[in-house]
Design a protein around this motif. Structure first.
Motif: not given
Length: 218
Positions: A49-70, A72-78
């Motif tokens: 509960e409270g986790w949110q996920r995000r993906i970032d993209m530039d013109q070449s495609g996905i550059t980052y995806f990860g998750a924060i908890d409630s 906003t701690q960086w629980v995982e980042s790729f």
């Protein structure tokens, strides 16, 4: 939960392409930023509960995806450019706290992450509310000042950054702003401020194409 989600872009005509969010997840926001970047925010039913996920993209495609908890701690980042994945260490000396930032106006933190190669990075920094609020694309945000320094396992500085960011109280998230990044290789300044907020049903929601700051705005 250490989960890295499989993400794909649907094989549709360019004008109709959308990012495909994995089954069991629900996208709720797309953010177009100044820096030729588009981000997609979503939640997944199997996450804590409270986790949110995000993906970032530039013109070449996905550059980052990860998750924060409630908080906003960086629980995982790729980070796709480096091919590394970081996970928040179980023991945190001073955790980042979105609640403290809202209630006290400041959040100091000191935590470590471990990547898939076993390398440990320590992050020390502070987020502060400036007392200013701004409205961007109809969304009210609070402005913050921040500073952060990353250290390797020997205590040597890997990089540092300072500048301003924004927070959304409603979405309980940070959004990038103007910053200065310094490393042994040099320094640079960037403006990653949000320009447009797009919600489900609006044109451009889940679009894989960044619009602003790409040399030619669409």
């Amino acid at each position: 939960m250490r989960l890295l989600l499989a993400l794909a872009v649907l094989p549709l005509p360019a004008f109709a392409q959308q990012v495909e969010i994995p089954q069991g997840c629900t996208a709720y926001l797309t953010v177009q930023a100044m820096s030729c970047r588009v981000s997609h925010h979503f939640t997944c039913e199997d996450d804590p509960e409270g986790w949110q996920r995000r993906i970032d993209m530039d013109q070449s495609g996905i550059t980052y995806f990860g998750a924060i908890d409630s908080e906003t701690q960086w629980v995982e980042s790729f980070h796709l450019l480096s091919g590394t994945t970081e996970y928040l260490s179980e023991e945190v000396d001073r955790p980042a706290s979105f609640t403290s930032l809202l209630e006290e106006g400041v959040s100091d933190y000191d935590f470590t992450t471990t990547n898939d190669a076993g390398e440990v990075t320590r992050y020390v920094g502070t987020d502060r509310l400036t007392g200013e609020s701004v409205e961007i694309d109809g969304v009210t945000l609070d402005r913050t000042d921040y500073d952060i320094t990353a250290f390797d396992s020997e205590g040597e500085i890997l990089w540092s950054s300072a500048g301003n960011e924004y927070i959304s109280r409603d979405w309980r998230m940070f959004l990038s702003g103007q910053s200065t990044y310094v490393s042994p290789e040099g320094s640079f300044e960037s403006d990653d401020s949000p320009v447009a907020f797009i919600e489900p049903g609006e044109p451009g929601f889940l679009s894989p194409a960044p619009i602003y700051g790409c040399g030619q705005e669409l």
